[in-house]
Every structure is written in C-alpha cells, then in structure tokens.
Design a protein around this motif. Structure first.
Motif, PDB file in Angstrom:
ATOM      1  N   GLU A   1      -7.445  -0.806  -3.061  1.00 38.95           N
ATOM      2  CA  GLU A   1      -5.995  -0.778  -2.975  1.00 38.95           C
ATOM      3  C   GLU A   1      -5.493   0.624  -2.648  1.00 38.95           C
ATOM      4  N   GLY A   2      -4.597   0.687  -1.651  1.00 40.90           N
ATOM      5  CA  GLY A   2      -3.930   1.939  -1.334  1.00 40.90           C
ATOM      6  C   GLY A   2      -2.513   1.896  -1.863  1.00 40.90           C
ATOM      7  N   ASP A   3      -1.552   2.256  -1.003  1.00 37.80           N
ATOM      8  CA  ASP A   3      -0.160   2.150  -1.420  1.00 37.80           C
ATOM      9  C   ASP A   3       0.446   0.879  -0.833  1.00 37.80           C
TER      10      ASP A   3
ATOM     11  N   ARG B   1       2.207   0.428   1.618  1.00 38.26           N
ATOM     12  CA  ARG B   1       2.276   0.408   3.075  1.00 38.26           C
ATOM     13  C   ARG B   1       0.937   0.013   3.704  1.00 38.26           C
ATOM     14  N   GLN B   2      -0.049  -0.293   2.901  1.00 31.65           N
ATOM     15  CA  GLN B   2      -1.368  -0.664   3.406  1.00 31.65           C
ATOM     16  C   GLN B   2      -1.283  -1.897   4.288  1.00 31.65           C
ATOM     17  N   THR B   3      -2.017  -1.890   5.402  1.00 35.03           N
ATOM     18  CA  THR B   3      -1.959  -3.001   6.363  1.00 35.03           C
ATOM     19  C   THR B   3      -3.291  -3.711   6.552  1.00 35.03           C
ATOM     20  N   ARG B   4      -4.378  -3.178   5.993  1.00 37.86           N
ATOM     21  CA  ARG B   4      -5.694  -3.751   6.268  1.00 37.86           C
ATOM     22  C   ARG B   4      -6.681  -3.413   5.143  1.00 37.86           C
ATOM     23  N   TYR B   5      -7.768  -4.171   5.132  1.00 35.16           N
ATOM     24  CA  TYR B   5      -8.914  -3.888   4.279  1.00 35.16           C
ATOM     25  C   TYR B   5     -10.161  -3.846   5.156  1.00 35.16           C
TER      26      TYR B   5
END
Length: 204
Positions: free
Chosen positions: A106-108, A110-114
């Motif tokens: 997990e980022g913030d 605004r993360q768009t992908r893994y």
C-alpha cells in the motif's frame, strides 16, 4: 497520442474519432498510465489496449458479493481491492475485478497500480465480451507472473447465480490447478478463511 475528432472533409462538424496509433512494439506500462483520455478500466494485454464494455447487472452484483465476503475475513496483513491495475510485465497490465494484495504494498491514496509480486489472489467475473481473456489469457498470465491464487466467476443456471472456480498455482510448473468448483456456497481456507453464501446475490 490522444483520441480527438479529426475532420475528413474540412468541415469541423464532420468529425470522426481518431484513436491513438500504437507504436510498432506495442504499448507499455508507461503508455497506459500516461496516455490522456483513455476510457476508465482500460487494460493492457500483450501491448494492446483493451477497453471495457458496459457491465451487466450480474457482473456488478457478483463483484460486490465477493468483495464484501473477502473483506469480512481478510487478515491484517492483506488488503482487498476492486478494479485496480496489476503490472504483470512491461506490456501486460490487466485490471482484475477484485484482487487481494499485501498490506506492505500500500502506498498513498493516489496509488494507481500494484506489482504482480504484491498480489495474493486475482478474481475475474466473466462477461460475454471477455470470455476468452477471463478463461484463458488472463489466468495464464497471472500464473506465469506468480500470483498464487485465481478465482473465475461465471453466471450459471436458471437462477443466474455465481459459480466460483478456484485455482491454486503449482510453483513448479507455474500453471494453475483447479481445487474446487463452488455453486451455492464458497468456503475455502486459502489464501485465508473465506465463507460466502453465493445465494445472497438474490437479495442484493
């Protein structure tokens, strides 16, 4: 590279869409996330852009039912995500209907992908326009990328309820093996304890 109207007769009112022209080697991950004006839920499969068709009611309800059931029992070190891009290779970025990922990925907000290494489970609800991709192309690619678990969800019978085909990765062959076919009740112990009454779709 963006789609925009282009006039073929010189009259601005006579405009037809001009779609992005793919590069010779195909699109890449960077293109997918930087091309402007792509439709929501666009996927990248083998360097080609794949656009999503309108969802059927079954598709939406099955996703909600499974997402809710997974969230109820997901352990603290995992997260359940809906319709998020997963990067499998530079030219392949599908968007599973549901995926379970490691909390550490997990980022913030605004993360768009893994990344594929972040994913523990990928779930695809089969639609008429995506049958071949959901039954063959995507599971093959999820397996080759090392995602340990895959579920394929189909609409079945006069009741139009979900049937869930559960697969587990053989780490030696990097191929999925079916471990169960669940009609009215989905109960599994991996990747964690899951217990979902599939007939609840009748009440959604």
């Amino acid at each position: 590279m963006t789609a925009e109207p282009v006039s073929t007769s010189g009259d601005p009112q006579d405009a037809t869409p001009r779609w992005p022209v793919p590069p010779r080697q195909g699109y890449t991950v960077d293109d997918l996330f930087n091309l402007p004006d792509l439709p929501p839920h666009t996927e990248l499969i083998d360097g080609s852009l794949v656009f999503a068709s309108p969802q059927r009611d079954f598709h939406s309800l099955a996703m909600y039912l499974l997402e809710s059931g997974l969230r109820r029992t997901a352990p603290d070190h995992l997260r359940v995500r809906r319709e998020m891009a997963v990067v499998l290779s530079p030219g392949t970025v599908p968007e599973p209907d549901i995926c379970v990922v490691k909390a550490e990925a997990e980022g913030d907000r605004r993360q768009t992908r893994y990344e594929a290494a972040d994913a523990v489970l990928a779930v695809e609800v089969v639609s008429p326009d995506s049958e071949e991709r959901d039954r063959d192309t995507k599971p093959h690619k999820y397996a080759r990328a090392g995602i340990p678990h895959f579920w394929r969800v189909e609409m079945s019978g006069d009741g139009e309820r979900p049937v869930v085909y559960v697969y587990e990765l053989d780490p030696t062959t990097m191929v999925y093996a079916v471990t169960g076919i669940h009609h009215d009740h989905l109960k599994v112990s991996v990747p964690f304890e899951v217990d979902i009454d599939l007939t609840e779709i009748d009440h959604l």
